[in-house]
Enzyme design. Sequence first.
Site, PDB file in Angstrom:
ATOM      1  N   LYS A 189       0.886  -1.183   0.000  1.00  0.00           N
ATOM      2  CA  LYS A 189       0.000   0.000   0.000  1.00  0.00           C
ATOM      3  C   LYS A 189       0.916   1.223   0.000  1.00  0.00           C
ATOM      4  O   LYS A 189       1.470   1.604   1.022  1.00  0.00           O
ATOM      5  CB  LYS A 189      -0.866  -0.019   1.263  1.00  0.00           C
ATOM      6  CG  LYS A 189      -2.207   0.667   1.142  1.00  0.00           C
ATOM      7  CD  LYS A 189      -2.166   2.139   0.873  1.00  0.00           C
ATOM      8  CE  LYS A 189      -1.871   2.962   2.110  1.00  0.00           C
ATOM      9  NZ  LYS A 189      -1.665   4.397   1.776  1.00  0.00           N
ATOM     10  N   GLY A 242       6.838   4.913   7.998  1.00  0.00           N
ATOM     11  CA  GLY A 242       6.022   6.134   8.020  1.00  0.00           C
ATOM     12  C   GLY A 242       6.241   6.866   9.328  1.00  0.00           C
ATOM     13  O   GLY A 242       7.264   6.686   9.997  1.00  0.00           O
ATOM     14  N   SER A 243       5.254   7.660   9.686  1.00  0.00           N
ATOM     15  CA  SER A 243       5.408   8.485  10.890  1.00  0.00           C
ATOM     16  C   SER A 243       5.262   7.645  12.159  1.00  0.00           C
ATOM     17  O   SER A 243       4.643   6.572  12.139  1.00  0.00           O
ATOM     18  CB  SER A 243       4.341   9.581  10.889  1.00  0.00           C
ATOM     19  OG  SER A 243       3.064   8.980  10.976  1.00  0.00           O
ATOM     20  N   ARG A 245       3.462   8.408  14.659  1.00  0.00           N
ATOM     21  CA  ARG A 245       2.051   8.378  15.055  1.00  0.00           C
ATOM     22  C   ARG A 245       1.330   7.206  14.385  1.00  0.00           C
ATOM     23  O   ARG A 245       0.645   6.423  15.044  1.00  0.00           O
ATOM     24  CB  ARG A 245       1.392   9.709  14.656  1.00  0.00           C
ATOM     25  CG  ARG A 245       0.186  10.008  15.497  1.00  0.00           C
ATOM     26  CD  ARG A 245      -0.368  11.335  15.168  1.00  0.00           C
ATOM     27  NE  ARG A 245      -1.061  11.260  13.891  1.00  0.00           N
ATOM     28  CZ  ARG A 245      -1.831  12.209  13.411  1.00  0.00           C
ATOM     29  NH1 ARG A 245      -2.004  13.308  14.087  1.00  0.00           N
ATOM     30  NH2 ARG A 245      -2.447  12.074  12.265  1.00  0.00           N
ATOM     31  N   GLY A 247       2.783   4.613  13.029  1.00  0.00           N
ATOM     32  CA  GLY A 247       3.457   3.376  13.440  1.00  0.00           C
ATOM     33  C   GLY A 247       2.857   2.807  14.719  1.00  0.00           C
ATOM     34  O   GLY A 247       2.684   1.585  14.856  1.00  0.00           O
ATOM     35  N   GLU A 265       9.450   1.263  10.776  1.00  0.00           N
ATOM     36  CA  GLU A 265      10.580   2.157  10.503  1.00  0.00           C
ATOM     37  C   GLU A 265      10.004   3.561  10.484  1.00  0.00           C
ATOM     38  O   GLU A 265       9.285   3.921   9.550  1.00  0.00           O
ATOM     39  CB  GLU A 265      11.244   1.810   9.166  1.00  0.00           C
ATOM     40  CG  GLU A 265      12.284   0.712   9.278  1.00  0.00           C
ATOM     41  CD  GLU A 265      11.769  -0.672   8.873  1.00  0.00           C
ATOM     42  OE1 GLU A 265      10.695  -0.738   8.264  1.00  0.00           O
ATOM     43  OE2 GLU A 265      12.422  -1.673   9.185  1.00  0.00           O
ATOM     44  N   CYS A 299      13.797  10.908   6.632  1.00  0.00           N
ATOM     45  CA  CYS A 299      13.570  10.492   8.027  1.00  0.00           C
ATOM     46  C   CYS A 299      14.823  10.712   8.873  1.00  0.00           C
ATOM     47  O   CYS A 299      14.745  11.041  10.044  1.00  0.00           O
ATOM     48  CB  CYS A 299      13.170   9.035   8.053  1.00  0.00           C
ATOM     49  SG  CYS A 299      14.280   8.003   7.103  1.00  0.00           S
ATOM     50  N   GLU A 398       9.633  16.345  14.662  1.00  0.00           N
ATOM     51  CA  GLU A 398      10.077  16.140  13.279  1.00  0.00           C
ATOM     52  C   GLU A 398       9.311  17.104  12.378  1.00  0.00           C
ATOM     53  O   GLU A 398       8.083  17.067  12.320  1.00  0.00           O
ATOM     54  CB  GLU A 398       9.792  14.690  12.850  1.00  0.00           C
ATOM     55  CG  GLU A 398      10.308  14.396  11.460  1.00  0.00           C
ATOM     56  CD  GLU A 398      10.012  12.965  11.004  1.00  0.00           C
ATOM     57  OE1 GLU A 398       8.885  12.496  11.210  1.00  0.00           O
ATOM     58  OE2 GLU A 398      10.934  12.321  10.453  1.00  0.00           O
TER      59      GLU A 398
HETATM   60  P1  NAD Z   1       2.354   8.520   7.465  1.00  0.00           P
HETATM   61  O1  NAD Z   1       2.529   7.785   8.730  1.00  0.00           O
HETATM   62  O2  NAD Z   1       1.350   9.616   7.405  1.00  0.00           O
HETATM   63  O3  NAD Z   1       1.962   7.523   6.282  1.00  0.00           O
HETATM   64  C1  NAD Z   1       2.766   6.415   5.947  1.00  0.00           C
HETATM   65  C2  NAD Z   1       1.912   5.371   5.271  1.00  0.00           C
HETATM   66  O4  NAD Z   1       0.961   4.893   6.216  1.00  0.00           O
HETATM   67  C3  NAD Z   1       1.105   5.898   4.083  1.00  0.00           C
HETATM   68  O5  NAD Z   1       1.023   4.908   3.096  1.00  0.00           O
HETATM   69  C4  NAD Z   1      -0.260   6.134   4.702  1.00  0.00           C
HETATM   70  O6  NAD Z   1      -1.323   6.087   3.769  1.00  0.00           O
HETATM   71  C5  NAD Z   1      -0.342   5.005   5.688  1.00  0.00           C
HETATM   72  N1  NAD Z   1      -1.280   5.232   6.796  1.00  0.00           N
HETATM   73  C6  NAD Z   1      -1.637   6.403   7.362  1.00  0.00           C
HETATM   74  N2  NAD Z   1      -2.523   6.174   8.346  1.00  0.00           N
HETATM   75  C7  NAD Z   1      -2.731   4.840   8.408  1.00  0.00           C
HETATM   76  C8  NAD Z   1      -3.523   3.998   9.214  1.00  0.00           C
HETATM   77  N3  NAD Z   1      -4.328   4.477  10.165  1.00  0.00           N
HETATM   78  N4  NAD Z   1      -3.461   2.667   9.003  1.00  0.00           N
HETATM   79  C9  NAD Z   1      -2.648   2.142   8.061  1.00  0.00           C
HETATM   80  N5  NAD Z   1      -1.883   2.908   7.244  1.00  0.00           N
HETATM   81  C10 NAD Z   1      -1.922   4.235   7.425  1.00  0.00           C
HETATM   82  O7  NAD Z   1       3.801   9.037   7.053  1.00  0.00           O
HETATM   83  P2  NAD Z   1       4.194   9.906   5.778  1.00  0.00           P
HETATM   84  O8  NAD Z   1       3.815  11.316   6.022  1.00  0.00           O
HETATM   85  O9  NAD Z   1       3.719   9.230   4.559  1.00  0.00           O
HETATM   86  O10 NAD Z   1       5.782   9.744   5.783  1.00  0.00           O
HETATM   87  C11 NAD Z   1       6.630  10.544   6.506  1.00  0.00           C
HETATM   88  C12 NAD Z   1       7.130   9.797   7.742  1.00  0.00           C
HETATM   89  O11 NAD Z   1       7.802   8.610   7.363  1.00  0.00           O
HETATM   90  C13 NAD Z   1       8.145  10.620   8.504  1.00  0.00           C
HETATM   91  O12 NAD Z   1       7.859  10.522   9.883  1.00  0.00           O
HETATM   92  C14 NAD Z   1       9.464   9.936   8.180  1.00  0.00           C
HETATM   93  O13 NAD Z   1      10.465  10.141   9.146  1.00  0.00           O
HETATM   94  C15 NAD Z   1       9.044   8.519   8.073  1.00  0.00           C
HETATM   95  N6  NAD Z   1      10.024   7.721   7.322  1.00  0.00           N
HETATM   96  C16 NAD Z   1      10.785   6.814   8.000  1.00  0.00           C
HETATM   97  C17 NAD Z   1      11.750   6.073   7.328  1.00  0.00           C
HETATM   98  C18 NAD Z   1      12.598   5.055   8.046  1.00  0.00           C
HETATM   99  O14 NAD Z   1      13.193   4.199   7.378  1.00  0.00           O
HETATM  100  N7  NAD Z   1      12.692   5.097   9.371  1.00  0.00           N
HETATM  101  C19 NAD Z   1      11.921   6.249   5.954  1.00  0.00           C
HETATM  102  C20 NAD Z   1      11.116   7.177   5.297  1.00  0.00           C
HETATM  103  C21 NAD Z   1      10.162   7.912   5.983  1.00  0.00           C
END
Ligand code: NAD
Length: 500
Positions: A189, A242-243, A245, A247, A265, A299, A398
Amino acid sequence: MDGVTDWAAYAAGLQVDGRALIGGQRVSAIAGDTFDCISPIDGRKVAEVCRGQAADIDRAVQGARVAFDDGRWAHRAPRDRKKVMLRFADLVRAHADELAALETLDMGKPVAMSRAVDVQSAADCLRWYGEAIDKLYDEVAPTARTALALITREPVGVVGAIVPWNYPILMSSWKIAPALAAGNSVVLKPSEKAALTALRLADLALQAGLPDHVFNVVPGFGHEAGQALALHDGVDCLAFTGSTRTGKQIVQYAGQGRLKRVFTELGGKSPFLVLDDADVEAAARTCASAIFFNQGESCNAPSRAIVARGVIDAFTERVQALAAGFQPGDPWQRATPMGAVVDRTQLDTVLGYIAAGLQDGARLVTGGQQVRADTGGFYVSPTVFTDVQPGMRIAREEIFGPVLSILPADSIEAAVALANDSNYGLAASVWSRDLDRALTVARTLRAGTVHVNSYDEDDITVPFGGFKDSGNGRDKSLHAFDKYTELKTTWIRLSAGLAP
Ligand code: NAD
């Protein structure tokens, strides 16, 4: 080198297909819904993308389950899976111009970087895991002679992968390459903010010979398709980037219904420590290019520079001067160092943090504004704050934009304490001409990756992931196979000795 003379014209001529890829076919959502893909370059609509919902996720997971259980991919010899993975990597490389253009169109980074960094690294990643899979051996445990205990690795089954928008093709590849190489079926996804390259990856995987249903991509919103995937009982393993929150929500979903293994991650607020004996020029150059790379949407961006009081003015002056070289420009031009942030929401978030920094009393050294607004796109000037106090929001949260916060430190102990005073623990850096001192500090930093007199060294052979609120998973390296394989022990009873 790419073969494109006019990237904007090339991108305008692309046929963009926003439909999901499920069961080896491009399909619309069952309910027929779509959402608009808006380019952050100029605010224009690029395509309509499938708005996957629970029913679409269910269809993809069910198919992936059948594909896994019948062994069409999982039971193939590793050397056969390798051949497909290598063809897949070659196809990504062969489509590098198209993939780079889609990535830039979708999320705004300079096309030169999409082409040279993101797409190449994605192809390298697919190749590396393909190459690795037929070179890994299982184990025989050192038991008594009366038994043989085999310790073997097996694919976990159906992997649900959820990825963000900041490095869309690369984050997708970090998940799918080890997961597929190990024999799993995958439902990916991608982010609703940047789904186009993930969809093309799935086309290319099919073209490479991956059997139908083994790799599916269902775009959609997090609270719809993402949540449905994370809750689905047919998923064995959730791999999330992702974020923090989101996660935390994913970890909760993983515990509902059938228990899934789950890896996260997540975000970061990585410290960049400059000690009083550091090469300040080198530190400033490295810090500026790392915080402004990818519009600050990394990130592991070193967003907190913690600098010894004795060198803070020299460091700040150099970073300020260097920031001028990162002014955002047209992402289609090869020389552009910084592009657009991903969308209006992210633009507002970054500008909101800049306003909070000013309100809290930090000193704006450079930047701080939206620029290129006349393009209709979303651009922020490279921004540096100094006189930042540890309690300020720009020191703790962040931002995920081109914003550097510089904090003073009066001793090494104070610098380390400041560095570790964070919920995050993704990356860190320490700068000192005294290697013994630098390594002593490196050992005390609570982060998944620590750079010494450097930043952003990168290689597929090293694990990438964080401590604390930065998550528990590790992408890249052979360690990634730990996420996508189960350990199985098989006991075989043997005779105590040769029969008389
Ligand atoms: P996000 O958490 O908003 O979204 C990430 C993914 O999760 C998207 O595909 C989104 O549609 C999905 N998502 C959102 N809410 C969800 C839910 N309730 N249930 C299931 N899936 C859901 O993050 P973002 O804004 O897309 O990305 C930025 C974040 O990602 C930053 O915090 C960044 O630091 C982090 N990031 C981490 C790494 C790493 O390897 N540690 C790498 C890249 C980005």
